[in-house]
Scaffold this motif. Structure first.
Motif, mmCIF file in Angstrom:
data_model
loop_
_atom_site.group_PDB
_atom_site.id
_atom_site.type_symbol
_atom_site.label_atom_id
_atom_site.label_comp_id
_atom_site.label_asym_id
_atom_site.label_seq_id
_atom_site.Cartn_x
_atom_site.Cartn_y
_atom_site.Cartn_z
ATOM 1 N N HIS A 74 0.875 -1.343 -0.091
ATOM 2 C CA HIS A 74 0.050 0.004 -0.112
ATOM 3 C C HIS A 74 1.078 1.019 0.038
ATOM 4 O O HIS A 74 1.997 1.167 0.388
ATOM 5 C CB HIS A 74 -0.773 -0.031 1.194
ATOM 6 N N VAL A 75 0.738 2.284 -0.382
ATOM 7 C CA VAL A 75 1.030 3.534 -0.607
ATOM 8 C C VAL A 75 0.579 4.647 0.198
ATOM 9 O O VAL A 75 -0.805 4.821 0.222
ATOM 10 C CB VAL A 75 1.353 4.098 -1.878
ATOM 11 N N LEU A 76 1.113 5.274 1.188
ATOM 12 C CA LEU A 76 0.539 6.353 1.964
ATOM 13 C C LEU A 76 1.332 7.780 1.545
ATOM 14 O O LEU A 76 2.627 7.645 1.674
ATOM 15 C CB LEU A 76 0.789 6.212 3.446
ATOM 16 N N ARG A 77 0.703 8.750 0.934
ATOM 17 C CA ARG A 77 1.164 9.882 0.372
ATOM 18 C C ARG A 77 0.905 11.013 1.401
ATOM 19 O O ARG A 77 -0.397 11.186 1.663
ATOM 20 C CB ARG A 77 0.792 10.206 -0.755
ATOM 21 N N LEU A 78 1.905 11.707 2.178
ATOM 22 C CA LEU A 78 1.446 12.768 3.068
ATOM 23 C C LEU A 78 1.467 14.320 1.933
ATOM 24 O O LEU A 78 2.566 14.236 1.425
ATOM 25 C CB LEU A 78 2.716 12.851 4.077
ATOM 26 N N LEU A 79 0.491 14.930 2.203
ATOM 27 C CA LEU A 79 0.255 16.081 1.399
ATOM 28 C C LEU A 79 0.176 17.310 2.092
ATOM 29 O O LEU A 79 -0.229 17.336 3.101
ATOM 30 C CB LEU A 79 -0.895 15.979 0.393
ATOM 31 N N ASP A 80 0.338 18.411 1.385
ATOM 32 C CA ASP A 80 0.433 19.761 1.723
ATOM 33 C C ASP A 80 -0.842 20.343 1.097
ATOM 34 O O ASP A 80 -0.547 20.493 -0.375
ATOM 35 C CB ASP A 80 1.510 20.744 1.883
ATOM 36 N N GLU A 85 -2.953 23.874 -6.099
ATOM 37 C CA GLU A 85 -2.791 22.503 -6.019
ATOM 38 C C GLU A 85 -1.964 21.919 -4.954
ATOM 39 O O GLU A 85 -1.199 22.556 -4.343
ATOM 40 C CB GLU A 85 -1.703 22.510 -7.458
ATOM 41 N N ASP A 86 -2.295 20.918 -4.524
ATOM 42 C CA ASP A 86 -1.727 20.141 -3.331
ATOM 43 C C ASP A 86 -0.445 19.734 -3.581
ATOM 44 O O ASP A 86 -0.176 18.970 -4.694
ATOM 45 C CB ASP A 86 -2.594 19.065 -2.708
ATOM 46 N N GLU A 87 0.654 19.540 -2.718
ATOM 47 C CA GLU A 87 1.992 19.262 -2.851
ATOM 48 C C GLU A 87 2.262 17.998 -2.128
ATOM 49 O O GLU A 87 1.662 17.821 -0.971
ATOM 50 C CB GLU A 87 3.047 20.377 -2.440
ATOM 51 N N VAL A 88 2.869 17.119 -2.594
ATOM 52 C CA VAL A 88 3.385 15.794 -2.215
ATOM 53 C C VAL A 88 4.580 16.248 -1.188
ATOM 54 O O VAL A 88 5.754 16.552 -1.569
ATOM 55 C CB VAL A 88 3.708 14.778 -2.851
ATOM 56 N N VAL A 89 4.525 15.985 0.273
ATOM 57 C CA VAL A 89 5.365 16.138 1.044
ATOM 58 C C VAL A 89 6.438 14.675 1.176
ATOM 59 O O VAL A 89 7.671 14.961 1.341
ATOM 60 C CB VAL A 89 4.894 16.391 2.473
#
Length: 132
Positions: A74-80, A85-89
């Motif tokens: 599984h993939v967990l993406r933390l975003l701002d 446009e949201d950015e991947v942290v």
């Protein structure tokens, strides 16, 4: 066997995007949330947003409590969260079936610490005998 992600704790987060010297947001800390994807790339869950996270706020706990239905990575993406446009942290991968590692689910919860560069997350996973 059923596995539920019950908690995501952000322990370490970069407070600048890395490719520039600025901060994630102009006047505050990043507005953090995460998305979890199953092995097929389907989004399983999107958390609520924790606004204006600063270094003193860490660790910060983001909501959870959803079942992971499939074995595999599984993939967990933390975003701002941003207005345009949201950015991947950062991004981490985990496989709940491999975390259990053949051990019986007699210890029904397991804490897993995952890192990717400047990002460190701690996940709390619970296994139960009931089926989905």
């Amino acid at each position: 066997m059923r596995v539920t992600l019950t908690q995501v704790e952000v322990q370490v987060v970069p407070f600048s995007p890395g490719d520039r010297d600025g901060r994630w947001d102009l006047f505050s800390g990043p507005d953090l949330y995460y998305e979890v994807y199953d092995p097929d790339g389907t989004c399983l869950y999107t958390s609520a947003v924790a606004d204006d996270v600063g270094p003193r706020d860490l660790p910060v706990t983001l909501d959870a409590e959803f079942a992971l239905r499939e074995a595999g990575w599984h993939v967990l993406r933390l975003l701002d969260a941003d207005l345009i446009e949201d950015e991947v942290v950062g991004c981490v991968e985990f496989a709940p079936d491999r975390i259990l590692d053949g051990r019986p689910a007699s210890a029904p919860a397991r804490t897993v610490r995952l890192s990717d560069g400047d990002l460190t997350l701690q996940l709390l996973l619970k296994w139960t005998d009931d089926e989905l």
